[in-house]
Scaffold this active site. Structure first.
Site, PDB file in Angstrom:
ATOM      1  N   LEU A  94      38.969  47.545  25.826  1.00 37.29           N
ATOM      2  CA  LEU A  94      39.141  47.168  27.245  1.00 37.29           C
ATOM      3  C   LEU A  94      39.226  48.502  28.008  1.00 37.29           C
ATOM      4  O   LEU A  94      40.236  49.118  27.828  1.00 37.29           O
ATOM      5  CB  LEU A  94      40.128  46.028  27.355  1.00 37.29           C
ATOM      6  CG  LEU A  94      40.057  44.738  26.497  1.00 37.29           C
ATOM      7  CD1 LEU A  94      41.237  44.106  26.701  1.00 37.29           C
ATOM      8  CD2 LEU A  94      39.025  44.083  26.886  1.00 37.29           C
ATOM      9  N   ASP A 126      38.521  54.092  26.977  1.00 36.25           N
ATOM     10  CA  ASP A 126      39.031  53.135  26.479  1.00 36.25           C
ATOM     11  C   ASP A 126      40.675  53.222  26.296  1.00 36.25           C
ATOM     12  O   ASP A 126      41.308  52.547  26.622  1.00 36.25           O
ATOM     13  CB  ASP A 126      38.551  52.801  25.166  1.00 36.25           C
ATOM     14  CG  ASP A 126      39.111  51.412  24.611  1.00 36.25           C
ATOM     15  OD1 ASP A 126      39.773  50.634  25.108  1.00 36.25           O
ATOM     16  OD2 ASP A 126      38.706  51.235  23.302  1.00 36.25           O
ATOM     17  N   ASP A 145      44.320  53.841  29.368  1.00 32.12           N
ATOM     18  CA  ASP A 145      45.357  52.715  29.303  1.00 32.12           C
ATOM     19  C   ASP A 145      46.606  52.497  28.276  1.00 32.12           C
ATOM     20  O   ASP A 145      47.479  51.719  28.531  1.00 32.12           O
ATOM     21  CB  ASP A 145      44.963  51.224  29.755  1.00 32.12           C
ATOM     22  CG  ASP A 145      43.946  50.666  28.923  1.00 32.12           C
ATOM     23  OD1 ASP A 145      44.058  51.345  27.668  1.00 32.12           O
ATOM     24  OD2 ASP A 145      43.569  49.460  28.898  1.00 32.12           O
ATOM     25  N   ASP A 198      31.939  42.764  35.323  1.00 29.40           N
ATOM     26  CA  ASP A 198      30.988  41.797  35.945  1.00 29.40           C
ATOM     27  C   ASP A 198      29.802  42.607  36.284  1.00 29.40           C
ATOM     28  O   ASP A 198      29.680  43.281  37.001  1.00 29.40           O
ATOM     29  CB  ASP A 198      31.707  41.111  37.191  1.00 29.40           C
ATOM     30  CG  ASP A 198      30.773  39.790  37.625  1.00 29.40           C
ATOM     31  OD1 ASP A 198      29.603  39.618  37.308  1.00 29.40           O
ATOM     32  OD2 ASP A 198      31.491  38.729  37.906  1.00 29.40           O
ATOM     33  N   SER A 232      31.687  32.015  40.915  1.00 28.39           N
ATOM     34  CA  SER A 232      30.177  32.780  41.113  1.00 28.39           C
ATOM     35  C   SER A 232      29.572  32.057  42.435  1.00 28.39           C
ATOM     36  O   SER A 232      30.316  32.139  43.608  1.00 28.39           O
ATOM     37  CB  SER A 232      29.216  32.250  40.181  1.00 28.39           C
ATOM     38  OG  SER A 232      27.980  33.515  40.213  1.00 28.39           O
ATOM     39  N   HIS A 268      30.468  38.407  33.375  1.00 27.80           N
ATOM     40  CA  HIS A 268      29.966  36.864  34.274  1.00 27.80           C
ATOM     41  C   HIS A 268      29.880  35.857  33.653  1.00 27.80           C
ATOM     42  O   HIS A 268      28.899  35.420  33.338  1.00 27.80           O
ATOM     43  CB  HIS A 268      28.710  37.184  35.272  1.00 27.80           C
ATOM     44  CG  HIS A 268      28.574  36.582  36.426  1.00 27.80           C
ATOM     45  ND1 HIS A 268      29.544  36.474  37.442  1.00 27.80           N
ATOM     46  CD2 HIS A 268      27.983  35.337  36.869  1.00 27.80           C
ATOM     47  CE1 HIS A 268      29.162  35.655  38.512  1.00 27.80           C
ATOM     48  NE2 HIS A 268      28.275  34.813  37.984  1.00 27.80           N
ATOM     49  N   ASP A 327      41.506  49.373  22.696  1.00 24.32           N
ATOM     50  CA  ASP A 327      41.391  47.775  22.368  1.00 24.32           C
ATOM     51  C   ASP A 327      39.970  47.398  22.712  1.00 24.32           C
ATOM     52  O   ASP A 327      39.819  46.172  22.956  1.00 24.32           O
ATOM     53  CB  ASP A 327      42.600  47.273  22.755  1.00 24.32           C
ATOM     54  CG  ASP A 327      42.676  47.286  24.488  1.00 24.32           C
ATOM     55  OD1 ASP A 327      41.844  48.354  24.934  1.00 24.32           O
ATOM     56  OD2 ASP A 327      43.525  46.811  25.118  1.00 24.32           O
TER      57      ASP A 327
END
Length: 559
Positions: free
Chosen positions: A281, A272, A275, A450, A204, A488, A279
């Site tokens: 992500l 989701d 990919d 983020d 950061s 973050h 999961d």
């Protein structure tokens, strides 16, 4: 040995000799006739004259020197010498830079400078672990470590030091060089020689500081870990102001946490599994971005629900009105200014609003429809509260300034001030040729989700380097890893990986990191593993195998 220019080596030797001379004249030293390495307590009271530090100061003083035994309560770092002190400011009323240097009894010949966070204000001791690291703290691994408070006292959220010009300069870049020079002088006094390698690590604000030392002091560092870097500092503060204006000045522009969570859940439903793995992500961000119109349309309120948007803005949490969509699209689009900041930076890239960023976090958007006179991080949103404080203390020098009426596109008499600050704090200089030429290395991790530092701004800086130097030359010194699900400092995926070990191996043995294998330490999914791909590659499920094991995934390039 560390590769340094003659000026750097000579300066460090001069610092060490000057300090030795001053210590030798002190009463404490007169009782001993030690040869290097000096005993820890002999460093107490050591003075460094202003001329021995690479930037203007009124010198430095070691206030305390204590040997911390391995048996001390809470000490996991083995025996080490803890030095604390101050680097004296030049201007009346400007706080000194407070620092800490730690010298382990079993030194590995390397030094590591820790970066700060937020607005800093608290001494970074250098005694703790590395971010993302599963291993022991660097000090326990034999690194001499050091950190400082960036030149003011307070908390990471307090911006009132922005009224003091020397404190702003220290925060922007000067404290890094000053602390570095003082620390290396003390390391040289402690061990009788310079470190073989000097590294920097931070995230950061500390990530911005990592890019700052590469741009400003390339001779001083052999390797840098700079995660989630706040590169275009003025840009991220200005987009925070614009976001707050959408939420609090535009009728109906506020979105409740429940509605923001609904947006996040809808994105997961659509993206989701792109990919190959459901999961939680979103790894294939580009494919998800292609479905953004579909996502927004599915969230849009039906026309009959829009008869009185102002009255219903806090009542419904399952659909988006036009003003609410405008708030999110503003965050997505980022800023394109009609004027340039330093290094021709006129853009702050937008966030992955519809690609898995969760703005309900403690660092997300506003949790209250009511704007406080002094906006709070949770109540009114982290981006807006920080942007508001930046305008008050850094830009206008008026603590009563009303940020809701500030015209970001046409700042008038404040435009010059914005430019000046962007040279001091921005870290957007694309010229890193000297750092590349001398063999310096850089590793950056950035969360794709983020909510504070836009991942697309980090990507844009990287792409700018590729455009300037070519991919092969950038590959020779830099690695960029984008982390799905990581926000973050938190998120649905929090990577744990030994970045310092990877950096040191690259610097000392020329073994450049490629795909990293990381362990998730998020509470709900602790222990699952994933490959972390070099940008622009992303992780894809192979179609079979355990979803919690890295061996079931591979890195692929976006189409």
């Amino acid at each position: 040995m560390i590769r340094r220019g003659k000026r750097t080596h000579g300066s460090l030797r001069a610092i060490a000799l000057a300090t030795l001379t001053l210590i030798a004249g002190s009463p404490a030293f007169a009782q001993h006739t030690p040869s290097l390495p000096l005993h820890c307590v002999d460093l107490a009271g050591a003075l460094l004259p202003p001329a021995s530090i690479g930037l203007p100061t009124n010198g430095a003083l070691v206030l305390s020197a204590a040997m911390i035994p391995a048996t001390a309560t809470g000490n996991l770092n083995g025996d080490f010498c803890r030095l604390t002190g101050v680097i004296r400011a030049q201007s009346a009323g400007t706080p000194d830079i407070r620092f800490e240097v730690n010298l382990p009894s079993r030194w590995n010949g390397r030094a590591l400078q820790f970066g700060g966070g937020g607005y800093s204000g608290v001494v970074v001791t250098g005694t703790g672990p590395m971010p993302f690291s599963p291993d022991r703290a660097p000090l326990a691994r034999g690194y001499a470590t050091f950190g400082d408070d960036s030149g003011h006292n307070g908390t990471s959220s307090e911006a009132n030091f922005g009224l003091l010009e020397e404190a702003v300069t220290n925060f922007g870049y000067a404290h890094l060089k000053k602390a570095h020079d003082v620390a290396l002088a003390l390391i040289t006094l402690g061990y009788g020689r310079l470190p073989e390698h000097v590294y920097f690590a931070g995230g950061s604000t500390g990530g911005r500081e990592g890019y700052t030392v590469i741009q400003r002091y390339p001779d001083d560092y052999d390797g840098v870990i700079a995660n989630s870097p706040a590169l275009n500092f003025s840009g991220v503060r200005l987009i925070g102001v614009v976001t707050g204006q959408h939420e609090y000045r535009t009728p109906g522009g506020y979105l409740s946490p429940l509605l923001l969570e609904h947006v996040y859940e809808r994105v997961l439903q659509v993206c989701d599994a792109l990919d190959g793995a459901a999961d939680g992500l979103i790894s294939d961000v580009e494919s998800c971005r292609a479905r953004e119109p579909e996502i927004i349309d599915s969230l849009r309120c039906a026309s009959q629900d829009q008869q009185d948007q102002t009255d219903r803005q806090h009542a419904a949490d399952d659909c988006l009105t036009p003003p609410q969509i405008a708030t999110l699209e503003s965050l997505r689009d980022g800023l394109r200014l009609p004027y340039a900041l330093a290094w021709n930076a006129d853009t702050y890239r937008g966030y992955n609003v519809f690609q898995g960023t969760r703005f309900t976090s403690m660092l997300g958007l506003a949790h209250s429809p009511q704007r406080l006179t002094q906006p709070g991080f949770v109540t009114n949103g982290y981006l807006y509260a920080q942007g508001d404080a930046y305008l008050k203390y850094f830009i206008t020098h008026d603590p009563t300034f009303d940020s809701t009426n500030f015209d970001v596109m046409h700042p008038g008499r404040y435009r010059e001030r914005l430019f000046t600050l962007s040279t001091t704090i921005g870290a957007m200089n694309p010229d890193v040729s000297h750092y590349i030429a001398r063999g310096g290395k850089l590793i950056t991790l950035q969360g794709l989700a983020d909510e504070v530092i836009s991942p697309n701004q980090t990507i844009a800086y990287y792409q700018g380097l590729v455009g300037r130097y070519g991919e092969a030359r950038v590959d020779s010194f830099m690695r960029l890893y984008m982390v799905p699900g990581y926000q973050h400092g938190n998120g649905v995926f929090i990577p744990s990986v030994d970045l310092l070990g990877a950096l040191d191996d690259w610097v000392t043995h020329g073994s450049a990191p490629e795909t990293l294998f990381v362990t998730d330490i998020a509470q709900a999914t602790n222990g699952r593993t994933r490959p972390l791909c070099r940008y622009p590659a992303f992780v894809r499920y192979l179609g079979k195998g355990n979803l919690n094991r890295a061996t079931s995934f591979t890195c692929v390039m976006p189409q």
